[in-house]
Design a protein around this motif. Sequence first.
Motif, PDB file in Angstrom:
ATOM      1  N   ALA A 138       7.970 -12.117  -3.341  1.00 11.53           N
ATOM      2  CA  ALA A 138       8.531 -11.080  -2.466  1.00 11.53           C
ATOM      3  C   ALA A 138       7.774  -9.765  -2.620  1.00 11.53           C
ATOM      4  O   ALA A 138       7.459  -9.094  -1.632  1.00 11.53           O
ATOM      5  CB  ALA A 138      10.011 -10.882  -2.785  1.00 11.53           C
ATOM      6  N   VAL A 139       7.463  -9.391  -3.869  1.00 12.45           N
ATOM      7  CA  VAL A 139       6.733  -8.146  -4.116  1.00 12.45           C
ATOM      8  C   VAL A 139       5.325  -8.237  -3.556  1.00 12.45           C
ATOM      9  O   VAL A 139       4.823  -7.298  -2.914  1.00 12.45           O
ATOM     10  CB  VAL A 139       6.708  -7.846  -5.628  1.00 12.45           C
ATOM     11  N   ALA A 140       4.664  -9.376  -3.778  1.00 14.01           N
ATOM     12  CA  ALA A 140       3.316  -9.552  -3.242  1.00 14.01           C
ATOM     13  C   ALA A 140       3.334  -9.523  -1.714  1.00 14.01           C
ATOM     14  O   ALA A 140       2.376  -9.040  -1.091  1.00 14.01           O
ATOM     15  CB  ALA A 140       2.728 -10.876  -3.730  1.00 14.01           C
ATOM     16  N   SER A 141       4.405 -10.015  -1.111  1.00  9.81           N
ATOM     17  CA  SER A 141       4.515 -10.028   0.352  1.00  9.81           C
ATOM     18  C   SER A 141       4.431  -8.622   0.932  1.00  9.81           C
ATOM     19  O   SER A 141       3.845  -8.422   2.004  1.00  9.81           O
ATOM     20  CB  SER A 141       5.839 -10.679   0.779  1.00  9.81           C
ATOM     21  N   VAL A 142       5.006  -7.658   0.228  1.00 11.28           N
ATOM     22  CA  VAL A 142       4.987  -6.277   0.715  1.00 11.28           C
ATOM     23  C   VAL A 142       3.552  -5.744   0.749  1.00 11.28           C
ATOM     24  O   VAL A 142       3.088  -5.199   1.761  1.00 11.28           O
ATOM     25  CB  VAL A 142       5.873  -5.381  -0.180  1.00 11.28           C
ATOM     26  N   ALA A 143       2.842  -5.917  -0.364  1.00  7.26           N
ATOM     27  CA  ALA A 143       1.467  -5.406  -0.430  1.00  7.26           C
ATOM     28  C   ALA A 143       0.542  -6.155   0.515  1.00  7.26           C
ATOM     29  O   ALA A 143      -0.274  -5.539   1.219  1.00  7.26           O
ATOM     30  CB  ALA A 143       0.946  -5.507  -1.870  1.00  7.26           C
ATOM     31  N   TYR A 144       0.651  -7.474   0.551  1.00  2.96           N
ATOM     32  CA  TYR A 144      -0.198  -8.254   1.451  1.00  2.96           C
ATOM     33  C   TYR A 144       0.036  -7.869   2.908  1.00  2.96           C
ATOM     34  O   TYR A 144      -0.905  -7.754   3.694  1.00  2.96           O
ATOM     35  CB  TYR A 144       0.069  -9.743   1.273  1.00  2.96           C
ATOM     36  N   SER A 145       1.294  -7.690   3.278  1.00  3.49           N
ATOM     37  CA  SER A 145       1.610  -7.341   4.670  1.00  3.49           C
ATOM     38  C   SER A 145       0.957  -6.023   5.054  1.00  3.49           C
ATOM     39  O   SER A 145       0.400  -5.878   6.148  1.00  3.49           O
ATOM     40  CB  SER A 145       3.129  -7.262   4.869  1.00  3.49           C
ATOM     41  N   ALA A 146       1.020  -5.034   4.154  1.00  2.00           N
ATOM     42  CA  ALA A 146       0.418  -3.736   4.437  1.00  2.00           C
ATOM     43  C   ALA A 146      -1.105  -3.839   4.539  1.00  2.00           C
ATOM     44  O   ALA A 146      -1.731  -3.271   5.443  1.00  2.00           O
ATOM     45  CB  ALA A 146       0.809  -2.728   3.354  1.00  2.00           C
ATOM     46  N   ILE A 147      -1.717  -4.578   3.612  1.00  2.16           N
ATOM     47  CA  ILE A 147      -3.173  -4.720   3.612  1.00  2.16           C
ATOM     48  C   ILE A 147      -3.656  -5.425   4.876  1.00  2.16           C
ATOM     49  O   ILE A 147      -4.603  -4.988   5.537  1.00  2.16           O
ATOM     50  CB  ILE A 147      -3.632  -5.495   2.363  1.00  2.16           C
ATOM     51  N   PHE A 148      -2.985  -6.510   5.241  1.00  2.00           N
ATOM     52  CA  PHE A 148      -3.449  -7.296   6.383  1.00  2.00           C
ATOM     53  C   PHE A 148      -3.065  -6.648   7.710  1.00  2.00           C
ATOM     54  O   PHE A 148      -3.746  -6.854   8.723  1.00  2.00           O
ATOM     55  CB  PHE A 148      -2.920  -8.726   6.282  1.00  2.00           C
ATOM     56  N   LEU A 149      -1.997  -5.860   7.730  1.00  2.00           N
ATOM     57  CA  LEU A 149      -1.691  -5.071   8.916  1.00  2.00           C
ATOM     58  C   LEU A 149      -2.799  -4.042   9.142  1.00  2.00           C
ATOM     59  O   LEU A 149      -3.238  -3.823  10.279  1.00  2.00           O
ATOM     60  CB  LEU A 149      -0.344  -4.370   8.759  1.00  2.00           C
ATOM     61  N   LEU A 150      -3.258  -3.422   8.062  1.00  5.77           N
ATOM     62  CA  LEU A 150      -4.375  -2.478   8.160  1.00  5.77           C
ATOM     63  C   LEU A 150      -5.613  -3.175   8.705  1.00  5.77           C
ATOM     64  O   LEU A 150      -6.296  -2.642   9.589  1.00  5.77           O
ATOM     65  CB  LEU A 150      -4.674  -1.868   6.799  1.00  5.77           C
ATOM     66  N   LEU A 151      -5.925  -4.361   8.200  1.00  6.61           N
ATOM     67  CA  LEU A 151      -7.082  -5.108   8.692  1.00  6.61           C
ATOM     68  C   LEU A 151      -6.966  -5.360  10.192  1.00  6.61           C
ATOM     69  O   LEU A 151      -7.963  -5.342  10.916  1.00  6.61           O
ATOM     70  CB  LEU A 151      -7.229  -6.435   7.949  1.00  6.61           C
ATOM     71  N   GLY A 152      -5.751  -5.593  10.658  1.00 10.10           N
ATOM     72  CA  GLY A 152      -5.544  -5.833  12.084  1.00 10.10           C
ATOM     73  C   GLY A 152      -5.878  -4.631  12.943  1.00 10.10           C
ATOM     74  O   GLY A 152      -6.156  -4.780  14.138  1.00 10.10           O
ATOM     75  N   THR A 153      -5.859  -3.446  12.346  1.00  9.87           N
ATOM     76  CA  THR A 153      -6.176  -2.233  13.111  1.00  9.87           C
ATOM     77  C   THR A 153      -7.638  -1.832  13.014  1.00  9.87           C
ATOM     78  O   THR A 153      -8.096  -1.005  13.785  1.00  9.87           O
ATOM     79  CB  THR A 153      -5.316  -1.038  12.637  1.00  9.87           C
ATOM     80  N   VAL A 154      -8.379  -2.406  12.047  1.00  7.48           N
ATOM     81  CA  VAL A 154      -9.756  -1.956  11.837  1.00  7.48           C
ATOM     82  C   VAL A 154     -10.808  -2.970  12.277  1.00  7.48           C
ATOM     83  O   VAL A 154     -11.978  -2.605  12.429  1.00  7.48           O
ATOM     84  CB  VAL A 154     -10.008  -1.581  10.354  1.00  7.48           C
ATOM     85  N   THR A 155     -10.432  -4.219  12.481  1.00  4.74           N
ATOM     86  CA  THR A 155     -11.429  -5.208  12.871  1.00  4.74           C
ATOM     87  C   THR A 155     -10.825  -6.273  13.779  1.00  4.74           C
ATOM     88  O   THR A 155      -9.646  -6.618  13.656  1.00  4.74           O
ATOM     89  CB  THR A 155     -12.039  -5.906  11.627  1.00  4.74           C
ATOM     90  N   ARG A 156     -11.650  -6.775  14.690  1.00  2.00           N
ATOM     91  CA  ARG A 156     -11.224  -7.861  15.573  1.00  2.00           C
ATOM     92  C   ARG A 156     -11.264  -9.206  14.854  1.00  2.00           C
ATOM     93  O   ARG A 156     -10.803 -10.207  15.393  1.00  2.00           O
ATOM     94  CB  ARG A 156     -12.120  -7.908  16.808  1.00  2.00           C
ATOM     95  N   HIS A 157     -11.829  -9.217  13.671  1.00  2.00           N
ATOM     96  CA  HIS A 157     -11.906 -10.448  12.879  1.00  2.00           C
ATOM     97  C   HIS A 157     -10.977 -10.345  11.671  1.00  2.00           C
ATOM     98  O   HIS A 157     -11.334 -10.742  10.561  1.00  2.00           O
ATOM     99  CB  HIS A 157     -13.348 -10.693  12.430  1.00  2.00           C
ATOM    100  N   ALA A 158      -9.783  -9.830  11.923  1.00  2.38           N
ATOM    101  CA  ALA A 158      -8.857  -9.548  10.831  1.00  2.38           C
ATOM    102  C   ALA A 158      -8.432 -10.818  10.101  1.00  2.38           C
ATOM    103  O   ALA A 158      -8.290 -10.821   8.878  1.00  2.38           O
ATOM    104  CB  ALA A 158      -7.624  -8.819  11.372  1.00  2.38           C
ATOM    105  N   VAL A 159      -8.227 -11.907  10.832  1.00  2.00           N
ATOM    106  CA  VAL A 159      -7.787 -13.145  10.189  1.00  2.00           C
ATOM    107  C   VAL A 159      -8.863 -13.663   9.248  1.00  2.00           C
ATOM    108  O   VAL A 159      -8.581 -14.047   8.106  1.00  2.00           O
ATOM    109  CB  VAL A 159      -7.438 -14.215  11.248  1.00  2.00           C
ATOM    110  N   ILE A 160     -10.115 -13.656   9.711  1.00  2.00           N
ATOM    111  CA  ILE A 160     -11.220 -14.121   8.868  1.00  2.00           C
ATOM    112  C   ILE A 160     -11.359 -13.217   7.643  1.00  2.00           C
ATOM    113  O   ILE A 160     -11.491 -13.692   6.506  1.00  2.00           O
ATOM    114  CB  ILE A 160     -12.532 -14.163   9.663  1.00  2.00           C
ATOM    115  N   ALA A 161     -11.330 -11.913   7.861  1.00  2.00           N
ATOM    116  CA  ALA A 161     -11.445 -10.966   6.749  1.00  2.00           C
ATOM    117  C   ALA A 161     -10.285 -11.138   5.773  1.00  2.00           C
ATOM    118  O   ALA A 161     -10.472 -11.095   4.547  1.00  2.00           O
ATOM    119  CB  ALA A 161     -11.479  -9.536   7.278  1.00  2.00           C
ATOM    120  N   GLY A 162      -9.089 -11.366   6.316  1.00  2.00           N
ATOM    121  CA  GLY A 162      -7.922 -11.557   5.459  1.00  2.00           C
ATOM    122  C   GLY A 162      -8.024 -12.824   4.631  1.00  2.00           C
ATOM    123  O   GLY A 162      -7.690 -12.830   3.437  1.00  2.00           O
TER     124      GLY A 162
END
Length: 239
Positions: A138-162
């Motif tokens: 649950a704790v890791a879910s919070v940090a991962y969600s924030a990190i990968f949400l950020l990736l979604g705003t900075v690159t069109r290849h967010a899934v690959i980068a994630g």
Amino acid sequence: MYHPTVARLTYRGLLGRRRAFVLFALPVLLIVISAVVRVLAGADDQTAANLLGGFALATMVPIIGVVAGTGAIGPEIDDGSVVYLLSKPVKRPTIIVTKLVVAIGVTVAFSAVPTLIAGFVLNGNSQNIAVAYAVAAAVASVAYSAIFLLLGTVTRHAVIAGLVYALVWESLFGSLVPGARTLSVQQWALALAERIGAEGVVSAEVGLPLALVLLVAVTAAATWYAGRRLRALTLAGEE
């Protein structure tokens, strides 16, 4: 800072047909494997810790975080439909916070809850293993969600980068390179699991105080910068 309409649209997008398959497949696989292991090997604390740490926390949680975090906003930016959202009288930090809350909720539901169930299947929460790893997830879910949400705003290849981050940095470098473990969300979450579980059952490379500071700092920084990235998007005629 929370907008119900934005949340409803985000949930609808995340739980669409393709993403729902990934979100459901990994938890079901974890529980099935846990049931098979329990039947074949019986209730064994070390086996339970190995499976929950090696598959649930190290693999399932970050992958689901990638799906939920990037899927909360990335597709809208990619297909241009985000302009309709940005044209509404909703503050952009509110959009980010709302999408983060949704991503966290989805990630926790599809990772922490199955981890808890799998832990009870494996050894009935002996030595508090199931609860320890569920809280860590649950704790890791919070940090991962924030990190990968950020990736979604900075690159069109967010899934690959994630996926590269989750599977290469977290799983590979985080397990092989001692220095990299300090910068691993997985290790930060394990620090909390170590405190909750019985002595010697869970081991973390980062102390709990540092782990909590890093979790909060990374989550806050990623959320703040995602808000800045969204504010940088301008609509036609917006001057």
